[in-house]
Design a protein around this motif. Sequence first.
Motif, PDB file in Angstrom:
ATOM      1  N   THR A 447      46.984  35.449  42.701  1.00  0.00           N
ATOM      2  CA  THR A 447      46.950  34.091  42.165  1.00  0.00           C
ATOM      3  C   THR A 447      47.194  33.107  43.304  1.00  0.00           C
ATOM      4  O   THR A 447      47.610  33.476  44.406  1.00  0.00           O
ATOM      5  N   VAL A 482      45.589  30.675  33.463  1.00  0.00           N
ATOM      6  CA  VAL A 482      46.252  31.788  34.136  1.00  0.00           C
ATOM      7  C   VAL A 482      47.755  31.548  34.143  1.00  0.00           C
ATOM      8  O   VAL A 482      48.224  30.487  34.583  1.00  0.00           O
ATOM      9  N   SER A 484      50.656  32.353  36.004  1.00  0.00           N
ATOM     10  CA  SER A 484      50.889  32.941  37.325  1.00  0.00           C
ATOM     11  C   SER A 484      52.360  33.154  37.651  1.00  0.00           C
ATOM     12  O   SER A 484      52.688  33.730  38.690  1.00  0.00           O
ATOM     13  N   GLU A 497      48.046  28.149  36.246  1.00  0.00           N
ATOM     14  CA  GLU A 497      47.008  27.668  37.150  1.00  0.00           C
ATOM     15  C   GLU A 497      45.641  27.937  36.565  1.00  0.00           C
ATOM     16  O   GLU A 497      45.503  28.618  35.531  1.00  0.00           O
TER      17      GLU A 497
END
Length: 548
Positions: A447, A482, A484, A497
């Motif tokens: 990530t 996402v 992360s 993110e």
Amino acid sequence: MTKHIFVTGGVVSSLGKGITAASLGRLLKARGYKVMMQKADPYLNVDPGTMSPFQHGEVFVTEDGKETDLDLGHYERFIDENLTRNSNFTTGLIYQSLISRERAGDFLGGTVQVIPHVTNEIKSRFLRIEEQTDADVVITELGGTIGDIEGQSFVEAIRQFRKEKGLGETLVIHCSLVPYIAAAHEVKTKPTQHSVKELRSMGIQPDFIVCRSDHEVDADIRAKIAHFCDVDEGCVFENSDCASIYDVPMHLAEQDFDGKVLDRLGLERRERDMSAWVSFTDRMHAANKKADTTEIKVVGKYTQLPDAYLSVIEALHHSGVHYGRHVKITLIDGEELTAENVDEMLDGADGILVPGGFGQRGVEGKILAAQKARVEKIPYLGVCLGLQVAVSEFARDVAGMPGANSTEFVPGCSYPVIDLMPDQEDVTEKGGTMRLGAYPCKVAPNTLAAEAYGEELIYERHRHRYEVNNAFRQQLIDSGLVISGLSPDDRLVEMVELPEDVHPWFVASQAHPEFKSRPTNPAPLFREFVRASIARHEGVDRHEICAD
């Protein structure tokens, strides 16, 4: 034995006592001494946590979860040490402690008085930080101005403490305004003379005087101040305005400020190593001279007072210097952003940052800012509330949750994607009751967050009551968001993110990484956000932007 330095201020507030104290701390640390710093504030609030940023500036949070004065941010950035809850205390905290003890019967029926009880409690705070940190030198800044009624008990405590410690164990540095009178074309020493007279009338003779002015205070003026204030001529220092606060340590070092402090305290004049600091300031000035600038727009609600976002602004500057670029920071009031003017207001932004904050005012403008960053692929960094508005915007416009919001702002919204943390539900008091201080976060591999930190487990400082609602977590993930960063128990969302194939750099953190940024070591998320913003401005891939 630990030496103690007290820094007081005269004539007016906002003189820069904190920068003077922090600069001395940096210089002493550069000579190999272990330095610890603290701020004593005479106001009756227990801490600044419930105070408006418009009045007080930002609330700086320590690693162990204390809401403190913004000067502690300067201290940490200058001496590169994590301070603790013992590094900031107020009259309110002193009285709260004494009243609790009195109610418990600790004083055996005796009358509790300012002297000796309040002054003893203050002195115990001077000693507590000494005992818990094993410092060689403790620097204590006294907030406010000499002559303030509320500061008198602190000045008396300093007087008593100096007497009890004995000669050579403490010293007092008095920062005073030396104003320039344009009509007379000269600086005036009388305000400093009166300020020192006031300090001496309270039983304290300063060892050093630091003259703050927007004009040079030459040797003749300093000699005059020394004569009238009964200090050695070589112990009056000039501290006129510098191009940057980071220039102050070397400006004072050139006058042998730290050397004379060590002499007065009976400490060895070890060799001073300021090479890393000078390298930073040289790169900073070189970057600031560049005509080409990367513009980052910070969309907040306390924009009339930049000190409300002091650590954010400093972290952005640290990151710009890291890459040898000049970063222009523009503060935008979120309340003024509308669907009709958002393009105009954010035009030219190479990066958009939404910082922390509380209350509904300006939130819809911040959501519009997050939307513009997402849709137009402008690098985005969300901090605390900046994460929450980014999630709300994504939920509304991507995940099919119209009207998604935080229950802090719209308690009955259809999609409460941000909700009060379960352990905050029964909390009624406001001060010191949020999720505060450093907490661990597991960083998901592959990530942007993992690239920034380079570690699987990180610790960042927090200050919030609301979190991403887990009832909607999977729906957000399925729509492309996402996650992360998570707490070690997977219960709390710490970072989100967008995938790199969707957006060049879009990251938000529930924490406040700006609090741990240092001039020579920028906060990882800020560093990479600025890198992506520079890349957008210069029209290159962000990986082509390297440290200067």
